[in-house]
Motif scaffolding. Structure first.
Motif, PDB file in Angstrom:
ATOM      1  N   GLU A  30       0.737  -1.291  -0.042  1.00 30.29           N
ATOM      2  CA  GLU A  30       0.132  -0.020   0.197  1.00 30.29           C
ATOM      3  C   GLU A  30       0.918   1.266   0.073  1.00 30.29           C
ATOM      4  O   GLU A  30       0.471   2.506  -0.487  1.00 30.29           O
ATOM      5  CB  GLU A  30      -0.884   0.067   1.242  1.00 30.29           C
ATOM      6  CG  GLU A  30      -2.103  -0.898   1.437  1.00 30.29           C
ATOM      7  CD  GLU A  30      -1.301  -2.531   1.805  1.00 30.29           C
ATOM      8  OE1 GLU A  30      -0.106  -2.565   2.193  1.00 30.29           O
ATOM      9  OE2 GLU A  30      -2.228  -3.423   1.535  1.00 30.29           O
ATOM     10  N   ALA A  31       2.083   1.187   0.639  1.00 28.74           N
ATOM     11  CA  ALA A  31       3.046   2.295   0.564  1.00 28.74           C
ATOM     12  C   ALA A  31       3.347   2.787  -0.946  1.00 28.74           C
ATOM     13  O   ALA A  31       3.440   4.102  -1.057  1.00 28.74           O
ATOM     14  CB  ALA A  31       4.122   1.804   1.355  1.00 28.74           C
ATOM     15  N   LEU A  38       5.314   8.475  -7.235  1.00 26.95           N
ATOM     16  CA  LEU A  38       5.757   6.783  -7.531  1.00 26.95           C
ATOM     17  C   LEU A  38       4.947   5.885  -8.105  1.00 26.95           C
ATOM     18  O   LEU A  38       5.337   5.217  -9.161  1.00 26.95           O
ATOM     19  CB  LEU A  38       6.204   6.381  -6.224  1.00 26.95           C
ATOM     20  CG  LEU A  38       6.977   5.053  -6.095  1.00 26.95           C
ATOM     21  CD1 LEU A  38       8.496   5.119  -6.787  1.00 26.95           C
ATOM     22  CD2 LEU A  38       7.143   4.688  -4.839  1.00 26.95           C
ATOM     23  N   THR A  39       3.634   6.339  -8.265  1.00 26.03           N
ATOM     24  CA  THR A  39       2.826   5.317  -8.682  1.00 26.03           C
ATOM     25  C   THR A  39       2.748   5.292 -10.202  1.00 26.03           C
ATOM     26  O   THR A  39       2.748   4.049 -10.689  1.00 26.03           O
ATOM     27  CB  THR A  39       1.367   6.038  -8.478  1.00 26.03           C
ATOM     28  OG1 THR A  39       0.954   5.991  -6.936  1.00 26.03           O
ATOM     29  CG2 THR A  39       0.214   5.010  -8.936  1.00 26.03           C
ATOM     30  N   PRO A  40       2.815   6.269 -10.970  1.00 24.48           N
ATOM     31  CA  PRO A  40       3.122   5.987 -12.686  1.00 24.48           C
ATOM     32  C   PRO A  40       4.360   5.361 -12.715  1.00 24.48           C
ATOM     33  O   PRO A  40       4.205   4.609 -13.860  1.00 24.48           O
ATOM     34  CB  PRO A  40       2.873   7.528 -12.918  1.00 24.48           C
ATOM     35  CG  PRO A  40       3.189   8.317 -11.993  1.00 24.48           C
ATOM     36  CD  PRO A  40       2.699   7.534 -10.777  1.00 24.48           C
ATOM     37  N   SER A  54      13.970   2.541  -1.997  1.00 25.80           N
ATOM     38  CA  SER A  54      15.000   3.804  -1.773  1.00 25.80           C
ATOM     39  C   SER A  54      14.307   5.037  -1.836  1.00 25.80           C
ATOM     40  O   SER A  54      14.522   5.882  -0.840  1.00 25.80           O
ATOM     41  CB  SER A  54      16.371   3.570  -2.835  1.00 25.80           C
ATOM     42  OG  SER A  54      16.929   2.296  -2.480  1.00 25.80           O
ATOM     43  N   TYR A  55      13.472   5.071  -2.421  1.00 25.12           N
ATOM     44  CA  TYR A  55      12.728   6.434  -2.444  1.00 25.12           C
ATOM     45  C   TYR A  55      11.834   6.710  -1.478  1.00 25.12           C
ATOM     46  O   TYR A  55      11.679   7.802  -0.779  1.00 25.12           O
ATOM     47  CB  TYR A  55      11.864   6.559  -4.044  1.00 25.12           C
ATOM     48  CG  TYR A  55      10.951   7.686  -4.097  1.00 25.12           C
ATOM     49  CD1 TYR A  55      11.312   9.124  -4.541  1.00 25.12           C
ATOM     50  CD2 TYR A  55       9.611   7.450  -3.816  1.00 25.12           C
ATOM     51  CE1 TYR A  55      10.500   9.885  -4.727  1.00 25.12           C
ATOM     52  CE2 TYR A  55       8.815   8.664  -3.916  1.00 25.12           C
ATOM     53  CZ  TYR A  55       9.383   9.869  -4.252  1.00 25.12           C
ATOM     54  OH  TYR A  55       8.440  11.074  -4.397  1.00 25.12           O
ATOM     55  N   LEU A  56      11.223   5.511  -0.996  1.00 27.43           N
ATOM     56  CA  LEU A  56      10.295   5.455   0.219  1.00 27.43           C
ATOM     57  C   LEU A  56      11.099   5.776   1.425  1.00 27.43           C
ATOM     58  O   LEU A  56      10.616   6.468   2.258  1.00 27.43           O
ATOM     59  CB  LEU A  56       9.593   4.430   0.175  1.00 27.43           C
ATOM     60  CG  LEU A  56       8.490   4.013  -0.634  1.00 27.43           C
ATOM     61  CD1 LEU A  56       7.806   2.703  -0.454  1.00 27.43           C
ATOM     62  CD2 LEU A  56       7.170   5.076  -0.703  1.00 27.43           C
ATOM     63  N   ASP A  57      12.362   5.233   1.517  1.00 19.23           N
ATOM     64  CA  ASP A  57      13.167   5.537   2.484  1.00 19.23           C
ATOM     65  C   ASP A  57      13.282   7.009   2.703  1.00 19.23           C
ATOM     66  O   ASP A  57      13.378   7.680   3.731  1.00 19.23           O
ATOM     67  CB  ASP A  57      14.644   5.075   2.630  1.00 19.23           C
ATOM     68  CG  ASP A  57      14.302   3.218   2.543  1.00 19.23           C
ATOM     69  OD1 ASP A  57      13.443   2.846   3.225  1.00 19.23           O
ATOM     70  OD2 ASP A  57      15.401   2.649   2.367  1.00 19.23           O
TER      71      ASP A  57
END
Length: 198
Positions: A30-31, A38-40, A54-57
């Motif tokens: 879900e994150a 980030l979704t597209p 890495s981007y979510l971090d």
């Protein structure tokens, strides 16, 4: 208050260092869908889980430190009030060297907390950006231009992230907070101390 600030900073530091490791952070599915940028990219399957992680971090560290950094301002506010309370205008209290030393140590501890928090956050961010850059270069070398473009877009978003501890030094809240006790208010207090010794 000081113990609270130091404890919160220490907890944040430990968490940031865990996220900044080279090991992959496993985020819930879900994150990925909750991050608009980030979704597209992930929907097109141009970016692997490791790169998106890495981007979510980086995003999470920015949001986490955004909550922690303002705590460091609170001791400076209290310190300012304590300095004002010692003015001869309010009470005939004398400035002692021990009092100045305590105020100085308290300020140094707060500044150290802010510096360590920012250094840890920036270090984790730089490492993540480096991983994305290497992945983009590898994709470009393999003639996977779509994936390379997606990774470079992700890298640009990470570099533009200025949340929380990522803010440049001169914009850090603790720099402004430091001017509270040691700006005009603290300057008058120190001047009063020096005049009383002469």
């Amino acid at each position: 208050l000081m113990f609270w600030v130091v404890d919160e900073t220490h907890i944040c530091l430990r968490f940031i260092k865990k996220l900044g490791r080279r090991e992959l952070t496993i985020w819930p599915i879900e994150a990925y869908s909750r991050i608009p940028h980030l979704t597209p990219l992930t929907d097109g399957q141009d970016i692997s889980g490791a790169e998106a992680s890495s981007y979510l971090d980086v995003c999470f560290i920015g949001k986490l430190s955004q909550e922690a950094v303002p705590l460091i301002i609170m001791p400076f506010v209290v310190l300012t009030l304590m300095i004002i309370a010692r003015w001869s205008f309010f009470a005939n209290w004398h400035w002692e060297t021990l009092i100045l030393a305590i105020f100085g140590i308290d300020s140094a501890v707060c500044v150290l907390c802010a510096v360590k928090l920012r250094n840890a956050a920036v270090e984790a961010k730089v490492r993540s950006i480096g991983e994305i850059a290497r992945a983009a270069a590898a994709a470009r070398a393999e003639k996977l231009s779509d994936k390379a473009d997606a990774l470079e877009s992700l890298k640009a978003l990470m570099e533009q992230n200025m949340d929380g501890a990522y803010v440049p030094w001169h914009q850090q809240p603790f720099v402004s907070a430091l001017l509270l006790p040691f700006g005009g208010t603290g300057g008058l207090g120190i001047l009063e101390y020096l005049l009383s010794k002469s």
